[in-house]
Design a protein around this motif. Structure first.
Motif, PDB file in Angstrom:
ATOM      1  N   GLY A 147      24.868   8.430  27.684  1.00 35.36           N
ATOM      2  CA  GLY A 147      24.886   6.979  27.581  1.00 35.36           C
ATOM      3  C   GLY A 147      26.023   6.409  28.427  1.00 35.36           C
ATOM      4  O   GLY A 147      26.792   7.136  29.052  1.00 35.36           O
ATOM      5  N   PRO A 148      26.163   5.092  28.445  1.00 39.46           N
ATOM      6  CA  PRO A 148      25.245   4.128  27.817  1.00 39.46           C
ATOM      7  C   PRO A 148      23.965   3.970  28.610  1.00 39.46           C
ATOM      8  O   PRO A 148      23.904   4.327  29.788  1.00 39.46           O
ATOM      9  CB  PRO A 148      26.056   2.837  27.831  1.00 39.46           C
ATOM     10  N   TRP A 149      22.928   3.452  27.939  1.00 47.32           N
ATOM     11  CA  TRP A 149      21.677   3.116  28.582  1.00 47.32           C
ATOM     12  C   TRP A 149      21.640   1.600  28.748  1.00 47.32           C
ATOM     13  O   TRP A 149      21.716   0.871  27.755  1.00 47.32           O
ATOM     14  CB  TRP A 149      20.499   3.607  27.748  1.00 47.32           C
ATOM     15  N   PRO A 150      21.531   1.114  29.987  1.00 46.13           N
ATOM     16  CA  PRO A 150      21.615  -0.337  30.233  1.00 46.13           C
ATOM     17  C   PRO A 150      20.622  -1.126  29.382  1.00 46.13           C
ATOM     18  O   PRO A 150      19.448  -0.773  29.288  1.00 46.13           O
ATOM     19  CB  PRO A 150      21.273  -0.448  31.724  1.00 46.13           C
ATOM     20  N   GLN A 202      21.269  -0.575  22.839  1.00 49.95           N
ATOM     21  CA  GLN A 202      22.313  -0.128  21.917  1.00 49.95           C
ATOM     22  C   GLN A 202      22.106   1.364  21.680  1.00 49.95           C
ATOM     23  O   GLN A 202      20.973   1.836  21.593  1.00 49.95           O
ATOM     24  CB  GLN A 202      22.175  -0.886  20.592  1.00 49.95           C
ATOM     25  N   ASN A 203      23.186   2.130  21.611  1.00 49.15           N
ATOM     26  CA  ASN A 203      23.006   3.551  21.293  1.00 49.15           C
ATOM     27  C   ASN A 203      24.000   3.990  20.239  1.00 49.15           C
ATOM     28  O   ASN A 203      25.147   3.533  20.205  1.00 49.15           O
ATOM     29  CB  ASN A 203      23.096   4.411  22.559  1.00 49.15           C
ATOM     30  N   LEU A 205      20.379   7.732  19.017  1.00 49.45           N
ATOM     31  CA  LEU A 205      19.317   6.772  18.736  1.00 49.45           C
ATOM     32  C   LEU A 205      19.581   5.549  19.596  1.00 49.45           C
ATOM     33  O   LEU A 205      20.672   4.973  19.531  1.00 49.45           O
ATOM     34  CB  LEU A 205      19.315   6.388  17.254  1.00 49.45           C
ATOM     35  N   VAL A 206      18.603   5.147  20.401  1.00 43.66           N
ATOM     36  CA  VAL A 206      18.768   3.984  21.268  1.00 43.66           C
ATOM     37  C   VAL A 206      17.670   2.969  20.961  1.00 43.66           C
ATOM     38  O   VAL A 206      16.548   3.342  20.615  1.00 43.66           O
ATOM     39  CB  VAL A 206      18.749   4.377  22.771  1.00 43.66           C
ATOM     40  N   TYR A 207      18.020   1.691  21.099  1.00 47.43           N
ATOM     41  CA  TYR A 207      17.073   0.621  20.781  1.00 47.43           C
ATOM     42  C   TYR A 207      17.586  -0.686  21.374  1.00 47.43           C
ATOM     43  O   TYR A 207      18.783  -0.829  21.654  1.00 47.43           O
ATOM     44  CB  TYR A 207      16.922   0.484  19.255  1.00 47.43           C
ATOM     45  N   PRO A 208      16.700  -1.665  21.570  1.00 48.70           N
ATOM     46  CA  PRO A 208      17.151  -2.976  22.067  1.00 48.70           C
ATOM     47  C   PRO A 208      18.076  -3.642  21.041  1.00 48.70           C
ATOM     48  O   PRO A 208      17.823  -3.587  19.829  1.00 48.70           O
ATOM     49  CB  PRO A 208      15.846  -3.772  22.217  1.00 48.70           C
ATOM     50  N   LEU A 209      19.126  -4.254  21.528  1.00 42.68           N
ATOM     51  CA  LEU A 209      20.109  -4.870  20.647  1.00 42.68           C
ATOM     52  C   LEU A 209      19.471  -5.914  19.734  1.00 42.68           C
ATOM     53  O   LEU A 209      19.878  -6.086  18.575  1.00 42.68           O
ATOM     54  CB  LEU A 209      21.220  -5.519  21.481  1.00 42.68           C
ATOM     55  N   ALA A 210      18.424  -6.599  20.234  1.00 46.23           N
ATOM     56  CA  ALA A 210      17.779  -7.645  19.433  1.00 46.23           C
ATOM     57  C   ALA A 210      17.137  -7.093  18.163  1.00 46.23           C
ATOM     58  O   ALA A 210      16.894  -7.834  17.203  1.00 46.23           O
ATOM     59  CB  ALA A 210      16.721  -8.362  20.272  1.00 46.23           C
TER      60      ALA A 210
END
Length: 305
Positions: free
Chosen positions: A153-156, A159-160, A270-275
């Motif tokens: 990470g980070p993945w642009p 959130q991770n 675990l990564v996901y959109p911040l929204a």
């Protein structure tokens, strides 16, 4: 900056389909419209925006830079619209929530799938749709809510959260392990080795052993390597997390009490959109994964002891 006009949803739908398929006729078939209607809607969108979105080469179309930029935003909006529809349907009691998750095949097969029944028991109202892939999937463009990834990470734009640090252990089938009980680490170098040269070289170096390593087989998927080890085809250097269930069930056994962290091999996130951070299904998934990973780690420690 001038205020952009409100864009009709049907025009954006036509643009999205054409952009993904790069073919107006195929987009028309997908949307159950005529070729002319799709072409007209895209032209209308371009006229409203004041610039073109495609390079046109006869019947073939290709996104230009402006089209690429717009597609990214449209795909993100489509994910949110899709989520909103499912959340509204769930709130009405007419359907269950749906959470789309992507991860590596090895993690899906050897850790996640054996625990899916417990997820369903805990969250019967949240359907988990799983895609196992070696590709790094663009979550927002392809409509996924989260991913379990290996990396630093980070993945642009995402959130991770660190899920697990999984060291590597040498494992083999029970018959192999019984034969090697009490043997020094050097003895493992005489066994058929599964995996890549660099990993085994690093493992032996941790014991001060320098050997020319020639594995009998290498794999592009850790799950396949573990299956080969279970079948007695050789010994494997595997992530303790992925081997946890096989070790607990005595389908595999540790060949050394020592575990190591390999250079350049990354942890699970675990990564996901911040929204979506506070979206209830994602909150539920995050908590459940942490709980199950802690239990899995405790089981590994107990077995090793």
């Amino acid at each position: 900056m001038p205020r952009l006009p409100r864009l009709p949803l049907q025009n954006l739908a036509a643009f999205r389909a054409a952009a993904r398929l790069q073919n107006l006729r195929a987009a028309a078939e997908e949307l159950s419209l005529t070729h002319g209607a799709v072409s007209q809607q895209i032209r209308g969108l371009e006229e409203q925006l004041g610039f073109e979105l495609f390079h046109r080469h006869g019947r073939r179309i290709e996104l230009n830079a402006a089209g690429e930029a717009l597609l990214q935003g449209v795909e993100r909006a489509w994910v949110h619209l899709d989520d909103a529809v499912h959340m509204a349907a769930a709130a009405s009691g007419s359907t269950e929530l749906r959470l789309r998750l992507t991860t590596l095949p090895s993690f899906a097969q050897h850790w996640l799938m054996p625990r899916i029944a417990r997820w369903r028991d805990r969250h019967p109202d949240i359907a988990l749709e799983l895609e196992a892939s070696h590709r790094v999937i663009d979550l927002q463009r392809e409509g996924f809510h989260a991913a379990v990834r290996q990396g630093r990470g980070p993945w642009p734009g995402l959130q991770n959260e660190l899920l697990a640090e999984s060291p590597f252990v040498a494992v083999g089938a029970p018959a192999t392990a019984r034969r090697l009980i009490g043997a020094p680490p050097e003895a493992l170098a005489e066994e058929p080795l599964l995996g890549d040269v660099d990993s085994w070289t690093e493992w032996f170096a941790a014991f001060g052993i320098k050997r020319r390593i020639v594995p009998v087989a290498s794999f592009n998927d850790a799950g396949l390597m573990l299956q080969a080890a279970e079948q007695g085809l050789g010994i494997a250097l595997a992530r303790e997390l992925l081997a946890a269930d096989a070790l607990a069930d005595n389908r595999l056994m540790r060949l050394s009490s020592r575990s190591i962290t390999l250079e350049g091999v990354y942890n699970y996130h675990l990564v996901y959109p911040l929204a979506l951070r506070d979206w209830p299904p994602l909150v539920a998934l995050r908590g459940w994964l942490m709980e199950e990973l802690e239990a899995s780690g405790a089981r590994c420690r107990e077995k090793a002891a």
